[in-house]
Design an enzyme around this catalytic site. Structure first.
Site, PDB file in Angstrom:
ATOM      1  N   SER A  44       0.789  -1.229   0.000  1.00  0.00           N
ATOM      2  CA  SER A  44       0.000   0.000   0.000  1.00  0.00           C
ATOM      3  C   SER A  44       0.818   1.274   0.000  1.00  0.00           C
ATOM      4  O   SER A  44       0.318   2.327  -0.403  1.00  0.00           O
ATOM      5  CB  SER A  44      -0.938   0.017   1.213  1.00  0.00           C
ATOM      6  OG  SER A  44      -0.194  -0.010   2.417  1.00  0.00           O
ATOM      7  N   HIS A  65      -5.390  -4.244  -1.130  1.00  0.00           N
ATOM      8  CA  HIS A  65      -5.319  -3.193  -2.149  1.00  0.00           C
ATOM      9  C   HIS A  65      -5.371  -3.749  -3.571  1.00  0.00           C
ATOM     10  O   HIS A  65      -5.183  -3.005  -4.539  1.00  0.00           O
ATOM     11  CB  HIS A  65      -4.052  -2.351  -1.954  1.00  0.00           C
ATOM     12  CG  HIS A  65      -4.099  -1.493  -0.739  1.00  0.00           C
ATOM     13  ND1 HIS A  65      -4.564  -0.190  -0.761  1.00  0.00           N
ATOM     14  CD2 HIS A  65      -3.756  -1.738   0.549  1.00  0.00           C
ATOM     15  CE1 HIS A  65      -4.496   0.325   0.463  1.00  0.00           C
ATOM     16  NE2 HIS A  65      -4.003  -0.591   1.272  1.00  0.00           N
ATOM     17  N   LYS A 109     -12.052  -0.821   1.158  1.00  0.00           N
ATOM     18  CA  LYS A 109     -11.334  -0.024   0.170  1.00  0.00           C
ATOM     19  C   LYS A 109     -12.144   0.046  -1.129  1.00  0.00           C
ATOM     20  O   LYS A 109     -13.069   0.840  -1.228  1.00  0.00           O
ATOM     21  CB  LYS A 109      -9.918  -0.572  -0.006  1.00  0.00           C
ATOM     22  CG  LYS A 109      -9.106  -0.431   1.287  1.00  0.00           C
ATOM     23  CD  LYS A 109      -7.736  -1.004   1.191  1.00  0.00           C
ATOM     24  CE  LYS A 109      -6.910  -0.703   2.424  1.00  0.00           C
ATOM     25  NZ  LYS A 109      -7.459  -1.228   3.691  1.00  0.00           N
TER      26      LYS A 109
END
Length: 393
Positions: free
Chosen positions: A182, A210, A241
């Site tokens: 990340s 991610h 996310k």
């Protein structure tokens, strides 16, 4: 504060003196490409809201629908009275989306790592962990009490050397890595890792926090991205996310998921995900199943911003994803860069030690599918103006 707690104030002072104190901004509007902070409208380049789903009307409508039907709270942990039909619905959808046999949903991506690692390895076992793995992986490894062997970041030669060194140890062995890292935006060399795992008899776990909604066909993640099928034993994901909500999950074989239902402590000792969260996540999965338009737009925006910043002279590191680090080095200068950009209408936080190594402070631009080309041009112009004033470019 009593004298025995004096260290708290001393540590806060040290953080401020060294430029490591985090100034936490309060957002006064829905998450989106532009947000309101301290009464000002600013361009948001901080959020992990990759696909712009945080305030999507379809997610909001689904949450309202399910609240009317099921209430708000689950009322218990999953293993007592907290498993609702909607939890099973979400888990089936996630498993189908990931191409896995089954999935288990927990309260967060952080909890997903705490759910997966300790049940798989114990104090007489070995974990081979990338040196830049996320804090939740690190904590999960520590809680397992297994011996942790760190290998150089994304370095398969070093990983093999470590595996060879411990080849004679008769125990469970687990290789664990982030899918997308990340802070730098680079991607784990998963095919090579899987080959080494097969060679040395180790399990493989990837935390795709991610990568969900970013890599692979329609955002199905790093395993799909590399076409690895069922060669990865454990896939961990987050719903906070790209999915735009909150929660985490572990996907894999039916036996693995059943085992984790019995063993994972967040599943056993913390209440289940709430009704509106489950509902909104179901809507998010449905959106990704229907179309890959948002994923394509995310990559288009990420590539454009990188190209523009690089042309202006910024060091954007080694990112292979829409995550765009703007390398600064010094923590105090990175913080000043962030503050001056905020004055110019850009919300982007500085990131320094211990989140990244000392001397590697940066700003991290997080674009989304919701940003327009005009938004990104505005950002590049402001970055250039402030970057030149501070001598960064």
């Amino acid at each position: 504060m009593s004298s025995k707690m004096k260290f708290v104030d001393e540590e806060l002072k040290r953080l401020k003196d060294e430029g490591l104190y985090v100034n936490i901004r309060v957002i006064e509007s829905p998450q989106g490409p532009w947000v309101q902070i301290e009464g000002r409208r600013v361009l948001n380049l901080c959020s992990n809201n990759y696909l712009g789903l945080c305030s999507d009307p379809r997610l909001c409508a689904k949450a309202k629908e399910y609240i009317d039907k099921y209430g708000v709270g689950p009322g218990a942990v999953r293993t007592i009275a907290g498993t609702m039909s909607i939890h099973i619905e979400l888990e089936k959808k996630l498993a189908a989306f990931k191409g896995a046999e089954a999935a288990i949903v927990v309260q967060s991506g952080f909890c997903a790592n705490l759910s997966a690692i300790p049940p798989l390895v114990g104090k007489d076992d070995l974990i081979f962990s990338d040196e830049l793995n996320h804090a939740s992986i690190i904590d999960g490894c520590r809680l397992s009490r297994a011996e942790i062997v760190r290998y150089a970041h994304c370095d398969v030669k070093d990983l093999e050397a470590k595996l060879k060194e411990y080849a004679g140890r008769n125990c469970r062995k687990l290789i664990v890595t982030d899918g997308v890292f990340s802070m730098d935006g680079d991607i784990a060399p998963l095919p090579e890792i899987v080959d080494l795992a097969d060679k040395y008899g180790a399990m493989v776990m990837v935390d795709d926090a991610h990568g969900e909604g970013v890599l692979g066909r329609g955002g199905r993640g790093i395993v799909d991205h590399f076409g690895l099928g069922d060669r990865v034993d454990v896939e961990v994901g987050t719903l906070s996310k790209a999915f735009g909500v909150v929660g985490g999950f572990v996907a894999g074989s039916t036996s693995l998921v059943e085992y984790l239902r019995q063993k994972a402590r967040p599943n056993l000792f913390s209440s289940a995900l709430t009704v509106p969260d489950v509902a909104a996540n179901i809507a998010a999965v449905d959106i990704l199943e229907e179309s890959d338009d948002l994923v394509k737009k995310l990559w288009e925006n990420g590539n454009y911003l990188k190209q523009c910043l690089k042309e202006r002279g910024f060091d954007i590191g080694r990112s292979q994803t829409p995550i765009t680090p703007i390398m600064v080095g010094d923590a105090s200068k990175a913080k000043e860069f962030s503050l001056k950009l905020f004055d110019e209408g850009i919300f982007i936080q500085s990131i320094a030690y211990p989140t990244v190594p000392l001397g590697k402070a940066r700003l991290r631009a997080m674009v989304s599918a919701a940003h327009s080309r005009k938004d990104l041009d505005f950002a590049v112009d402001k970055f250039t103006k402030v970057g030149k004033a501070l001598g960064i470019i």
